[in-house]
Design a protein around this motif. Structure first.
Motif, PDB file in Angstrom:
ATOM      1  N   LYS A  44      -8.191 -11.104 -16.940  1.00 55.87           N
ATOM      2  CA  LYS A  44      -8.792  -9.768 -17.025  1.00 55.87           C
ATOM      3  C   LYS A  44      -8.742  -9.052 -15.661  1.00 55.87           C
ATOM      4  CE  LYS A  44     -13.265 -11.527 -15.916  1.00 55.87           C
ATOM      5  NZ  LYS A  44     -14.659 -11.669 -16.034  1.00 55.87           N
ATOM      6  N   ASN A  45      -8.893  -7.734 -15.706  1.00 58.10           N
ATOM      7  CA  ASN A  45      -9.009  -6.904 -14.495  1.00 58.10           C
ATOM      8  C   ASN A  45      -7.855  -7.103 -13.513  1.00 58.10           C
ATOM      9  OD1 ASN A  45     -11.451  -6.085 -15.610  1.00 58.10           O
ATOM     10  ND2 ASN A  45     -12.600  -7.643 -14.524  1.00 58.10           N
ATOM     11  N   THR A  46      -6.644  -7.204 -14.030  1.00 58.14           N
ATOM     12  CA  THR A  46      -5.511  -7.388 -13.125  1.00 58.14           C
ATOM     13  C   THR A  46      -5.036  -6.040 -12.572  1.00 58.14           C
ATOM     14  OG1 THR A  46      -4.011  -7.367 -14.992  1.00 58.14           O
ATOM     15  CG2 THR A  46      -4.640  -9.518 -14.181  1.00 58.14           C
ATOM     16  N   PHE A  47      -4.437  -6.102 -11.422  1.00 56.45           N
ATOM     17  CA  PHE A  47      -3.926  -4.872 -10.805  1.00 56.45           C
ATOM     18  C   PHE A  47      -2.775  -5.215  -9.871  1.00 56.45           C
ATOM     19  CE2 PHE A  47      -4.937  -4.930  -6.291  1.00 56.45           C
ATOM     20  CZ  PHE A  47      -5.806  -6.009  -6.222  1.00 56.45           C
ATOM     21  N   THR A  48      -1.979  -4.197  -9.552  1.00 54.39           N
ATOM     22  CA  THR A  48      -1.042  -4.304  -8.434  1.00 54.39           C
ATOM     23  C   THR A  48      -1.257  -3.057  -7.586  1.00 54.39           C
ATOM     24  OG1 THR A  48       0.660  -3.179  -9.690  1.00 54.39           O
ATOM     25  CG2 THR A  48       0.764  -5.576  -9.698  1.00 54.39           C
ATOM     26  N   ALA A  49      -1.098  -3.194  -6.281  1.00 61.76           N
ATOM     27  CA  ALA A  49      -1.280  -2.035  -5.397  1.00 61.76           C
ATOM     28  C   ALA A  49      -0.158  -1.994  -4.374  1.00 61.76           C
ATOM     29  CB  ALA A  49      -2.633  -2.126  -4.688  1.00 61.76           C
ATOM     30  N   ASN A  50       0.203  -0.782  -3.969  1.00 59.67           N
ATOM     31  CA  ASN A  50       1.226  -0.587  -2.936  1.00 59.67           C
ATOM     32  C   ASN A  50       0.754   0.454  -1.955  1.00 59.67           C
ATOM     33  OD1 ASN A  50       3.720  -2.157  -3.717  1.00 59.67           O
ATOM     34  ND2 ASN A  50       3.210  -1.110  -5.603  1.00 59.67           N
ATOM     35  N   LEU A  51       1.157   0.268  -0.698  1.00 57.82           N
ATOM     36  CA  LEU A  51       0.812   1.253   0.336  1.00 57.82           C
ATOM     37  C   LEU A  51       2.080   1.642   1.074  1.00 57.82           C
ATOM     38  CD1 LEU A  51      -2.162   0.829   2.811  1.00 57.82           C
ATOM     39  CD2 LEU A  51      -0.002   1.779   3.552  1.00 57.82           C
ATOM     40  N   TRP A  52       2.397   2.917   1.086  1.00 57.03           N
ATOM     41  CA  TRP A  52       3.625   3.364   1.738  1.00 57.03           C
ATOM     42  C   TRP A  52       3.383   4.641   2.525  1.00 57.03           C
ATOM     43  CZ3 TRP A  52       2.540   3.933  -3.415  1.00 57.03           C
ATOM     44  CH2 TRP A  52       2.690   5.192  -3.996  1.00 57.03           C
ATOM     45  N   LYS A  53       4.363   4.993   3.339  1.00 56.26           N
ATOM     46  CA  LYS A  53       4.270   6.189   4.182  1.00 56.26           C
ATOM     47  C   LYS A  53       4.773   7.380   3.355  1.00 56.26           C
ATOM     48  CE  LYS A  53       4.075   7.812   8.577  1.00 56.26           C
ATOM     49  NZ  LYS A  53       2.815   8.279   8.963  1.00 56.26           N
ATOM     50  N   VAL A  54       4.060   8.509   3.441  1.00 57.80           N
ATOM     51  CA  VAL A  54       4.519   9.714   2.729  1.00 57.80           C
ATOM     52  C   VAL A  54       5.949  10.022   3.185  1.00 57.80           C
ATOM     53  CG1 VAL A  54       4.133  12.197   2.360  1.00 57.80           C
ATOM     54  CG2 VAL A  54       2.189  10.678   2.669  1.00 57.80           C
ATOM     55  N   GLY A  55       6.817  10.305   2.247  1.00 58.88           N
ATOM     56  CA  GLY A  55       8.211  10.589   2.617  1.00 58.88           C
ATOM     57  C   GLY A  55       9.102   9.422   2.257  1.00 58.88           C
ATOM     58  N   SER A  56       8.574   8.179   2.350  1.00 54.92           N
ATOM     59  CA  SER A  56       9.365   7.046   1.842  1.00 54.92           C
ATOM     60  C   SER A  56       8.922   6.839   0.391  1.00 54.92           C
ATOM     61  CB  SER A  56       9.155   5.797   2.706  1.00 54.92           C
ATOM     62  OG  SER A  56       7.845   5.307   2.532  1.00 54.92           O
ATOM     63  N   SER A  57       9.164   5.662  -0.174  1.00 56.63           N
ATOM     64  CA  SER A  57       8.768   5.530  -1.578  1.00 56.63           C
ATOM     65  C   SER A  57       8.015   4.223  -1.799  1.00 56.63           C
ATOM     66  CB  SER A  57       9.997   5.599  -2.482  1.00 56.63           C
ATOM     67  OG  SER A  57      10.562   4.312  -2.567  1.00 56.63           O
TER      68      SER A  57
END
Ligand code: HC3
Length: 432
Positions: free
Chosen positions: A234-247
């Protein structure tokens, strides 16, 4: 909606739970209009929920100690993921299920502070609108120069179960070490739905995704998937953090796991990602929120205002619950009528409408554009017509805020100034 399947519903409440389920299937989206049986009523008002944002004080102030902007953005992401357990699981864990919170009345306040090794973190939460219902909050730690403010309303719909969209957003403002230039993070709010209704033990699951975008040029996205297809957890997630302009594919950091249990922070993304640390939100020390005793509270403070109702819910005395709720509702109606007659508006104690010329609003508008440009969103983070405006903490008002907060005093709640009860003229309540 099928008949009740037993589970957590007390025998004597099976009938009323079944009627409740039927009423949900045809309700109009206004959660406050649902009449629920006593066993599922909470003694806590929604204005109290704002506290969930910062009970983990150590994580809340952590970004203010980090010099590197990308790592600061990661610390903001880490703090936010950690708040989710408190926001969306804590009540089910404590009470056995998600209960129906009390609907705050206009002007209801919840004030408190966390006083610990990080100094004082103050919480102000105020019901700034009743139609539509909107709660605004501001959480400030002056020692670490960090502030979270935001507001939210809910829009519900029914399809198999209750689905809730949150309307509003949060803004985190902080000063990096040694700097006098503030940076701001715009945080969107997750959609949620209620699971397990049929068994009488509802709990919340999160859906879709949320973003954090920063004035320093970073974007985080958290995707929620409930019970994961692969892991079954339950309650699974994935998260990503990137710089605006890249992807997103070129993420500097990523995270995955269960937001309610354990999750892993990683450097990079996908198969190449390097594990940084695994985190268990349940192991984080939560600070105790100090709230004035009932004797010291103003009549507009939530726990004082709802004291009779809460006691009646605890006793399971539904007649008394509806009597005391009606008293507040009728008094509130009378106040609204008086304001209309006198052509004036209810004065909010701590919040005002955003001023588009303020520096914070200019930054906010830029961050809104960043989110819009991502193209992934149909978010309702700024829908002034659905939240009776855009609400911001008003320093000037707050500096003048003193008890009693309103001259209407006890009359606003249906009590006379001498402590006797005003008569209940119309016993109609849509809460409960
Ligand atoms: C939907 C919800 C009320 C709203 C609650 C919010 C979105 C409020 C803002 C907080 O920051 C986060 C949050 C957490 C939980 C949300 C509540 C869960 C259930 C409640 C419904 C009104 C209750 C529906 C009744 C019942 C009996 C099915 O639980």
């Amino acid at each position: 909606m099928p008949e009740v399947e037993g589970g957590a519903v007390p025998n004597q409440s099976k009938g009323s739970w079944s009627s409740f389920l039927k009423s949900i299937a045809s309700f109009n989206g206004d959660l406050s209009s649902l009449t629920a049986p006593a066993f599922i009523l909470s003694t806590q008002s929604l204005v109290e929920f704002s506290a969930y944002w910062a009970e983990n004080t150590s994580l809340f102030i952590a970004p203010t100690q980090e010099r590197d902007p990308a790592k600061r953005a990661l610390l903001v992401l880490k703090w936010l993921i950690n708040t989710l357990k408190q926001q969306y699981c804590s009540r089910s864990e404590k009470l056995g299920s998600e209960k129906k919170p009390l609907n705050p009345f206009l002007g209801e306040l919840f004030l408190g502070s966390w006083d610990d090794e990080f100094g004082q973190t103050r919480l102000v939460s105020e019901q700034v609108s009743h139609h539509p219902p909107v709660t605004a909050y501001c959480i400030t730690n002056d020692k670490y120069r960090i502030r979270l403010q935001g507001y939210n309303g809910q829009k519900a719909s029914f399809s198999r179960t209750i689905h809730v969209k949150q309307i509003g957003h949060a803004l985190l403002t902080l000063y990096p070490p040694g700097s006098n230039t503030p940076e701001t993070y715009l945080i969107t709010l997750p959609a949620l739905h209620i699971e397990n209704l049929i068994y009488g033990a509802p709990f919340v699951e999160l859906g879709k995704f949320i973003h954090i975008v920063s004035s320093t040029g970073y974007v985080s996205k958290i995707d929620f998937s409930g019970r994961g297809w692969l892991s079954g957890k339950k309650n699974t997630f994935t998260a990503n953090l990137w710089k605006v302009g890249s992807s997103e594919k070129d993420s500097i950091y990523s995270a995955d796991g269960q937001w309610s249990d354990a999750f892993t922070l990683k450097e990079g993304e996908g198969k190449k990602a390097k594990e940084i640390t695994t985190f268990r939100p349940g192991e984080i020390k939560l600070a105790k929120l100090n709230v004035a005793s009932l004797g010291e509270q103003d009549v507009f403070e939530s726990r004082k205002a709802w004291a009779h109702v809460a006691r009646s819910i605890e006793k399971g005395d539904m007649d008394a619950v509806s009597h005391f709720k009606s008293r507040i509702e009728n008094a509130q109606r009378a106040l609204r009528k008086k304001e209309q007659d006198e052509k004036r508006e209810w004065q909010r104690v701590f919040f005002s409408q955003a001023n588009p010329k303020d520096e914070l609003e200019i930054t906010f508008q830029k961050l809104v554009k960043v989110i819009t440009n991502l193209g992934t969103n149909s978010w309702e983070g700024v829908a002034p017509e659905k939240t009776a405006g855009v609400w911001r903490y008003d320093e000037r008002k707050a500096a003048q805020a003193n008890k009693p907060f309103h001259q209407e005093g006890l009359l606003a709640l249906g009590d006379n100034a001498d402590g006797t009860s005003a008569p209940v003229s119309r016993v109609t309540t849509n809460q409960g």
